[in-house]
Write an enzyme that holds these catalytic residues in place. Structure first.
Site, PDB file in Angstrom:
ATOM      1  N   SER A  77       0.790  -1.222   0.000  1.00  0.00           N
ATOM      2  CA  SER A  77       0.000   0.000   0.000  1.00  0.00           C
ATOM      3  C   SER A  77       0.831   1.285   0.000  1.00  0.00           C
ATOM      4  CB  SER A  77      -0.937  -0.069   1.196  1.00  0.00           C
ATOM      5  OG  SER A  77      -1.864   0.962   1.144  1.00  0.00           O
ATOM      6  N   ASP A 298      -1.963   1.274  -3.494  1.00  0.00           N
ATOM      7  CA  ASP A 298      -2.841   0.197  -3.958  1.00  0.00           C
ATOM      8  C   ASP A 298      -4.273   0.682  -4.136  1.00  0.00           C
ATOM      9  OD1 ASP A 298      -3.327   0.482  -1.248  1.00  0.00           O
ATOM     10  OD2 ASP A 298      -3.592  -1.645  -0.872  1.00  0.00           O
ATOM     11  N   ALA A 395      -8.945   9.516   8.777  1.00  0.00           N
ATOM     12  CA  ALA A 395      -8.501  10.812   8.271  1.00  0.00           C
ATOM     13  C   ALA A 395      -7.557  10.638   7.084  1.00  0.00           C
ATOM     14  CB  ALA A 395      -7.818  11.588   9.393  1.00  0.00           C
ATOM     15  N   ARG A 519       0.826   5.989  19.288  1.00  0.00           N
ATOM     16  CA  ARG A 519       0.524   4.555  19.085  1.00  0.00           C
ATOM     17  C   ARG A 519       1.580   3.940  18.174  1.00  0.00           C
ATOM     18  NH1 ARG A 519      -1.540   4.142  14.045  1.00  0.00           N
ATOM     19  NH2 ARG A 519      -2.137   1.984  14.307  1.00  0.00           N
ATOM     20  N   SER A 521       2.783   1.998  15.014  1.00  0.00           N
ATOM     21  CA  SER A 521       2.201   1.710  13.701  1.00  0.00           C
ATOM     22  C   SER A 521       2.067   0.201  13.532  1.00  0.00           C
ATOM     23  CB  SER A 521       3.115   2.264  12.604  1.00  0.00           C
ATOM     24  OG  SER A 521       2.780   1.672  11.360  1.00  0.00           O
ATOM     25  N   THR A 523       1.883  -0.944  10.402  1.00  0.00           N
ATOM     26  CA  THR A 523       2.356  -1.197   9.033  1.00  0.00           C
ATOM     27  C   THR A 523       3.795  -0.772   8.807  1.00  0.00           C
ATOM     28  OG1 THR A 523       1.605   0.962   8.263  1.00  0.00           O
ATOM     29  CG2 THR A 523       0.030  -0.859   8.072  1.00  0.00           C
TER      30      THR A 523
HETATM   31  C1  G16 Z   1      -3.405   0.392   6.513  1.00  0.00           C
HETATM   32  C2  G16 Z   1      -4.742   0.129   7.158  1.00  0.00           C
HETATM   33  C3  G16 Z   1      -5.376   1.437   7.597  1.00  0.00           C
HETATM   34  C4  G16 Z   1      -4.421   2.219   8.479  1.00  0.00           C
HETATM   35  C5  G16 Z   1      -3.049   2.351   7.819  1.00  0.00           C
HETATM   36  C6  G16 Z   1      -2.015   2.925   8.733  1.00  0.00           C
HETATM   37  O1  G16 Z   1      -3.561   1.203   5.387  1.00  0.00           O
HETATM   38  O2  G16 Z   1      -5.578  -0.526   6.229  1.00  0.00           O
HETATM   39  O3  G16 Z   1      -6.573   1.155   8.269  1.00  0.00           O
HETATM   40  O4  G16 Z   1      -4.920   3.490   8.732  1.00  0.00           O
HETATM   41  O5  G16 Z   1      -2.578   1.064   7.428  1.00  0.00           O
HETATM   42  O6  G16 Z   1      -1.896   2.074   9.831  1.00  0.00           O
HETATM   43  P1  G16 Z   1      -0.753   2.215  10.917  1.00  0.00           P
HETATM   44  O7  G16 Z   1      -0.876   3.597  11.454  1.00  0.00           O
HETATM   45  O8  G16 Z   1      -1.063   1.143  11.917  1.00  0.00           O
HETATM   46  O9  G16 Z   1       0.563   2.025  10.215  1.00  0.00           O
HETATM   47  P2  G16 Z   1      -2.714   0.978   4.048  1.00  0.00           P
HETATM   48  O10 G16 Z   1      -3.222   2.015   3.111  1.00  0.00           O
HETATM   49  O11 G16 Z   1      -1.285   1.157   4.377  1.00  0.00           O
HETATM   50  O12 G16 Z   1      -3.074  -0.421   3.668  1.00  0.00           O
END
Ligand code: G16
Length: 559
Positions: A77, A298, A395, A519, A521, A523
């Site tokens: 993504s 994506d 957001a 928090r 992350s 990802t």
């Molecule tokens: C994914 C999740 C989203 C989230 C984002 C960031 O998005 O599908 O719900 O807001 O990660 O998450 P975090 O702050 O935990 O890194 P994407 O667009 O990266 O698939």
């Protein structure tokens, strides 16, 4: 019949081919994998074993669910190009059931082929999976250069199940297309739409035309494709709708090494609160009435923006989309006379802690109930299902609008008493077809925004005028161990490390209308710090102070 009750020779044959196939994808040493906010995500070269094992779990899940199709998406993504990831999609097109995430994590962390076989066998027995049952898998990838090698690992796992497995390869496509195809494939009624990318584009285009009626053609929309797979989806969609909504793709260099999400895309625009440099230097947004939007890598996030007085960057993010769409749907329900009495239908909104305080206040003041849940589409989606019509947006631009099955039935069987009522009901039903009911889709959401603007007779400035965002800042802090930061209260507070929340609260109290939270992350390997306050200088100081507190708690600085 449990795995243990399978004919022993079949079982042994399967485990033996699993062993040979798994040997080609050993787990890298010293890495601990975790199924996070959106599946597994890290540097692509660490992922072949993870993809192999995620595919095994997808097959188990499909067998457990009587052969229902399960989706596997290879994408990272918004992450930088060297990263990649894998996530599983459940039969209704939703994210993998959370109770199975731990199983994915367990398989991904098996240190050897033997332990993988043992964990696989235990899971099959524990989850009551009959290994002799058929299974069905649908998979796709985005445009990342590491995608083909990971698809090989995925196929390696699927090959273990030989003829007892139905496989559909969607090749290179967007995440929302995969979710749609999974949902449509499993839709027994056959009414959701044709289970193909073309079927999806046609469904959206048809609903868009119904909603637009005689409106248009609209002024061309500039679309920043983040140099990712959204460029391909946009080109396909454009063929169906260009006469009403001309689309001008920008940052569509999918073949250029290193270009993906670099200095462009929804995450860049939202985080930097600025135009992608390529758009800034082109001057295109200085044209009268010009508006643009950015997708992510994506194509499941969308943010809009424009230049106020042809100069000042103004962001219209997921919160602005949610507010405009919720109010539009509420107005349609009013026109359809469906807001009072026994037939009343309720629109609600779901946000996360990242939602700008002004958007929440705006919705509350207009009687739209708002729920706050932790970050992650999976949480928002489930919360939105509790409303008749649930509008959920993060957001950062992830989101969609869910129409409950009973709401669809109520709309289909409603008896209008005037042409206006009939028209409002027709438009509500068309919205339910335009908007992806499985997961948020930047392209579907883009058409939704354009429909609302066209109905209201608004440009970007009129949309923007609804409320003023509180100044806000989102920072990434790289720390040695992000998992030491644990949250509570829908991520609005830290429970660990002990005492840190009190220090954050002290920092927040020092600024007018302050709010801040921390928090880890799910990802990326970082901690996210969010702050908002009445003025820009105050928000900058608050974000910086809280980041310092995080660094200090991580032992990175002395104080
Ligand atoms: C994914 C999740 C989203 C989230 C984002 C960031 O998005 O599908 O719900 O807001 O990660 O998450 P975090 O702050 O935990 O890194 P994407 O667009 O990266 O698939």
């Amino acid at each position: 019949m449990s795995a243990a009750a399978d004919p022993p020779h079949q079982h042994a044959e399967l485990l033996s081919s699993l062993g040979s196939a798994a040997d080609k994808y050993p787990k890298p040493e010293g890495v601990v994998f975790s199924y996070g906010t959106a599946g597994f995500r890290t540097l692509a070269n660490r992922l072949p074993s993870v993809v192999f094992r995620a595919a095994l779990l997808a097959v188990l899940r499909s067998k457990r669910l009587e052969g229902a199709a399960i989706g596997i998406m290879i994408t990272a993504s918004h992450n930088p190009e060297p990263d990649n990831g894998v996530k599983l999609v459940d039969p209704a097109g939703e994210m993998l059931d959370q109770s199975w995430e731990a199983h994915a994590t367990a398989l991904a962390n098996c240190p050897s082929t033997d332990s993988l076989i043992s964990t696989f066998t235990t899971l099959a027995a524990h989850l009551h999976v009959d290994l002799s049952k058929p299974a069905s898998i649908i998979y796709a990838r985005d445009t990342r250069p590491s995608g083909p090698a990971l698809i090989e690992a995925l196929r390696g796992a699927l090959s273990v199940f030989k003829g007892n497995l139905k496989v559909v390869d969607l090749d290179v496509t967007t995440t929302p297309v995969l979710h749609y195809v999974v949902k449509a494939t499993n839709d027994k009624s056959g009414t959701y739409g044709a289970p193909t990318e073309d079927g999806y584009m046609e469904k959206m285009a048809e609903a868009f035309k119904v909603l637009m009626g005689s409106r248009g053609p609209l002024q061309p929309l500039f679309v920043d494709c983040a140099n990712g797979v959204g460029a391909l989806g946009l080109a396909k969609l454009s063929k169906h709708i260009a006469s009403t909504l001309p689309l001008t793709p920008l940052n569509d260099a999918i073949g250029t090494a290193g270009a993906l999400n670099s200095q462009c895309g929804a995450d860049f625009v939202k985080t930097k609160q600025a135009l992608p440099p390529s758009i800034a230097s082109s001057g295109i947004l200085a044209q009268d009435g010009a508006r643009a939007c950015s997708l992510d890598g994506d194509a499941d996030r969308l943010v809009y923006y424009y230049l106020q007085d042809k100069k000042k960057f103004r962001l219209l993010d997921g919160d602005k989309i949610a507010v405009m769409v919720a109010m539009f749907i509420r107005d349609l329900l009013k026109k359809a006379k469906l807001v009072e009495g026994d037939d009343a239908l309720e629109v609600g909104a779901v946000q996360t802690a990242y939602a700008n305080g002004s958007s929440t206040k705006y919705l509350n003041a207009r009687g739209v109930p708002v729920r706050c849940v932790p970050t992650g589409v999976k949480y928002l989606h489930h919360a939105a299902q509790n409303f008749d019509i649930g509008v959920y947006f993060e957001a950062n631009g992830h989101g969609t609008v869910l129409f409950s099955p009973s709401t669809i039935s109520a709309l289909q069987s409603a008896t209008p008493h005037s042409p206006d009522e009939a028209n409002a009901i027709k438009n509500l039903l068309a919205l339910s077809n335009l908007i992806n009911q499985a997961v948020g889709d930047a392209l579907s959401d883009m058409l939704l925004v354009e429909v609302v603007l066209a109905h209201r007779g608004w440009g970007a400035p009129e949309w923007d005028a609804g409320y003023e965002d509180l100044p806000n800042r989102l920072l990434k802090v790289e720390v040695p161990d992000r998992m030491m930061f644990q949250t509570t209260d829908a991520e609005r507070k830290l429970s660990h490390p002990a005492g840190l929340q009190d220090l954050i609260d002290d920092a927040v109290r020092k600024v007018d209308m302050g709010r801040s939270f921390v928090r880890p992350s799910g990802t990326e390997d970082c901690v996210r710090v969010y702050a908002e306050a009445k003025t820009s200088p105050e928000v900058e100081s608050l974000a910086s102070n809280v980041s310092d507190l995080v660094k200090h708690a991580s032992g990175m600085t002395s104080q």
